[in-house]
Scaffold this active site. Structure first.
Site, mmCIF file in Angstrom:
data_model
loop_
_atom_site.group_PDB
_atom_site.id
_atom_site.type_symbol
_atom_site.label_atom_id
_atom_site.label_comp_id
_atom_site.label_asym_id
_atom_site.label_seq_id
_atom_site.Cartn_x
_atom_site.Cartn_y
_atom_site.Cartn_z
ATOM 1 C CG ASN A 74 -0.187 -0.152 2.070
ATOM 2 O OD1 ASN A 74 0.408 0.710 2.721
ATOM 3 N ND2 ASN A 74 -0.778 -1.477 3.260
ATOM 4 C CG ASP A 103 -6.580 -5.993 6.296
ATOM 5 O OD1 ASP A 103 -6.117 -5.755 7.414
ATOM 6 O OD2 ASP A 103 -7.324 -5.093 5.939
ATOM 7 C CE LYS A 148 9.104 -11.585 -14.442
ATOM 8 N NZ LYS A 148 10.451 -11.402 -15.630
ATOM 9 C CG PHE A 200 -2.225 5.482 13.793
ATOM 10 C CD1 PHE A 200 -1.662 4.816 14.775
ATOM 11 C CD2 PHE A 200 -2.481 6.685 13.352
ATOM 12 C CE1 PHE A 200 -1.050 6.080 15.641
ATOM 13 C CE2 PHE A 200 -1.463 7.283 13.743
ATOM 14 C CZ PHE A 200 -0.696 7.554 14.805
ATOM 15 C CE LYS A 239 -11.470 -0.124 11.117
ATOM 16 N NZ LYS A 239 -10.640 0.194 10.061
ATOM 17 C CE LYS A 291 -8.071 -3.781 14.390
ATOM 18 N NZ LYS A 291 -7.522 -3.448 13.428
HETATM 19 N N1 CTP Z 1 -3.712 -3.869 12.220
HETATM 20 C C1 CTP Z 1 -3.050 -4.834 12.414
HETATM 21 N N2 CTP Z 1 -3.176 -5.182 12.010
HETATM 22 C C2 CTP Z 1 -3.714 -5.754 10.935
HETATM 23 C C3 CTP Z 1 -4.617 -4.586 10.436
HETATM 24 C C4 CTP Z 1 -4.794 -3.797 10.915
HETATM 25 O O1 CTP Z 1 -2.388 -4.929 13.172
HETATM 26 N N3 CTP Z 1 -4.028 -6.964 9.857
HETATM 27 C C5 CTP Z 1 -3.811 -1.805 13.174
HETATM 28 C C6 CTP Z 1 -3.373 -0.740 11.973
HETATM 29 O O2 CTP Z 1 -1.694 -0.627 12.562
HETATM 30 C C7 CTP Z 1 -4.075 0.207 12.991
HETATM 31 C C8 CTP Z 1 -5.740 -0.715 13.392
HETATM 32 O O3 CTP Z 1 -5.008 -2.006 13.496
HETATM 33 O O4 CTP Z 1 -3.353 0.694 13.504
HETATM 34 C C9 CTP Z 1 -6.306 -0.737 12.310
HETATM 35 O O5 CTP Z 1 -5.656 -0.676 10.967
HETATM 36 P P1 CTP Z 1 -6.892 -0.560 9.863
HETATM 37 O O6 CTP Z 1 -6.381 -1.302 8.242
HETATM 38 O O7 CTP Z 1 -7.373 0.834 9.395
HETATM 39 O O8 CTP Z 1 -8.157 -1.483 9.912
HETATM 40 P P2 CTP Z 1 -8.543 -3.535 9.753
HETATM 41 O O9 CTP Z 1 -9.007 -3.880 11.328
HETATM 42 O O10 CTP Z 1 -7.867 -3.158 8.799
HETATM 43 O O11 CTP Z 1 -9.689 -2.946 9.120
HETATM 44 P P3 CTP Z 1 -10.028 -2.234 7.810
HETATM 45 O O12 CTP Z 1 -8.415 -2.650 6.612
HETATM 46 O O13 CTP Z 1 -11.109 -3.844 7.123
HETATM 47 O O14 CTP Z 1 -10.586 -1.131 8.131
#
Ligand code: CTP
Length: 405
Positions: free
Chosen positions: A210, A279, A289, A324, A338, A342
């Site tokens: 990303n 995710d 490759k 975040f 969240k 969490k």
């Molecule tokens: N985070 C994490 N591990 C993951 C995904 C996210 O620890 N696999 C943490 C990120 O570092 C951030 C928080 O969770 O502090 C929220 O991340 P975000 O990507 O906004 O949320 P998700 O839980 O992944 O939900 P979605 O992408 O479905 O909105």
């Protein structure tokens, strides 16, 4: 308060008329118990005599890299001795040289060699101050952790009125005191900060990732370090330089990040999870490759990665946990969910569709939501400033915990 007592302060004086205020800065610092070691550039000596600075500081004034006694490598000994390096007044020239990494005299070599915080108090004509190159140099230095005090509006030496006057000695000394008192905020505490993206390999040359640049996390790590914390910075691949003085680990995938966070979590007081963790990852990564051969279409199957923050949230105990979230819609609602899911103490939410907020840029516009249900909306500000506000909140959480013990 004793913030300045027994502190070693290197005072760099450069060639501006405001050099006449340097003795007053020294006098105020010495009165508070600091030791001041003046370093003057050649131009500074046209404005003020070294003997004046020597008399008020009662220390030797360093004027050159080559002082006749080369057993003392002066820029190295001064830079190692410094608790803070203050440049007041700082001309456009010295700012430009530091921004370019030039080290060609006693002051610039000392700046390059020091690990101490560097504070710059600019003094110049308004038109010089507003020059885009000077502004770029200042922005560059700020983003690398140099701190600026002033300049202020007022009458300038050339009789013009405008922004360019060096801040008053008492204001500069107050600024230094604040820096020293902040250094105590997280003394004895340690934190993990995660930053950057993760990369999930498709084959040996391709990956899913990303736009995260790591800037927000690195800014937090730097701010925590400046407040006296031991910082473990765990980052995905980025193009920026980690702050000096933090334990730095580069990881690639979400699972590697999870492993590193879990390895250190027992030893720290909290985790600040700014990383944009992918995710999902490809179910399998090709050994070599992937060739296109005769394929017209490829289906990439992905599998869920562990949610590091959620897993840590289940076992966090008394530790501080900050998350975040970057959202494109329903920011507050998503952030609240969240925060709860969490088990966080604080979540920092931002709208990625907003100009100047989110990935890659140096600024951010965020909401802070805490576990008490309070919401704070911050204006657009530099990531460094956002890091300061987040650290202020962490300090508050620590103080509340202490008070409730
Ligand atoms: N985070 C994490 N591990 C993951 C995904 C996210 O620890 N696999 C943490 C990120 O570092 C951030 C928080 O969770 O502090 C929220 O991340 P975000 O990507 O906004 O949320 P998700 O839980 O992944 O939900 P979605 O992408 O479905 O909105």
């Amino acid at each position: 308060m004793d913030e300045l007592k027994n502190k070693n302060i290197i005072l760099g004086v450069t060639g501006s008329i405001a050099a006449y205020k340097a003795p007053e800065i020294i006098r105020l610092l010495v009165r508070e118990g600091a030791y001041v070691y003046p370093v003057m550039t050649r131009s500074a000596t046209y404005f003020i005599h070294p003997l004046t600075l020597q008399s008020v500081s009662r220390e030797k004034v360093t004027l050159s890299l080559f002082n006749g006694d080369e057993r003392d490598i002066r820029h190295i000994s001064l830079s190692a001795l410094a608790d803070i390096l203050l440049i007041a007044p700082a001309t456009a020239n010295i700012i430009g040289k530091i921004a370019a990494g030039i080290a060609d005299d006693i002051l610039t070599t000392t700046v390059v060699a020091t690990r101490a915080p560097v504070v710059i108090a600019p003094a110049m004509n308004e038109r010089m101050y507003e020059n885009p190159v000077v502004q770029q140099n200042i922005a560059r230095l700020k983003s690398t952790g140099y701190r600026f005090i002033g300049p202020e509006e007022g009458r300038l030496a050339c009789q013009d009125k405008g922004k360019g006057r060096m801040s008053e000695p008492a204001t500069i000394v107050g600024f230094l005191k604040k820096i020293f008192s902040k250094m105590e905020d997280f003394k004895g505490k340690s934190f993990i900060v995660t930053a950057g993206p993760t990369r999930e390999p498709i084959d040996v040359v391709r990956f899913i990732s990303n736009y995260s640049s790591g800037k927000m996390g690195f800014a937090i790590a730097r701010e925590m370090r400046d407040r006296g914390a031991k910082v473990i910075l765990i980052s995905g691949p980025t193009f920026i330089k980690p702050p000096e003085g933090v334990d730095f680990f580069v990881v690639e995938t979400a699972r590697q990040m999870e492993e590193k966070v879990k390895e250190y979590f027992d030893r720290v007081d909290g985790l600040i999870m700014t990383a944009a963790v992918c995710d999902f990852r490809p179910v399998q990564s090709f050994k070599g490759k992937m060739k296109k051969e005769s394929k017209e279409r490829v289906v990439l199957e992905l599998v869920r990665n562990p949610d590091i923050l959620e897993e840590i949230g289940r076992v966090k105990g008394e530790k501080i946990l900050i998350g975040f979230c970057a959202e494109a819609e329903n920011i507050l609602q998503e952030a609240r969910q969240k925060l709860k899911k969490k088990n966080l103490d604080l979540i920092v939410a931002n709208d990625v569709t907003e100009k100047g907020a989110g990935f890659e840029v140096d600024t951010n516009k965020v909401f802070l939501l805490n576990s008490k249900g309070e919401v704070k909306s911050l204006p657009l500000m530099s990531k460094r400033k956002v890091a300061e506000v987040i650290c202020d909140h962490i300090k508050q959480i620590l103080e509340e915990r202490q008070a409730n013990k």
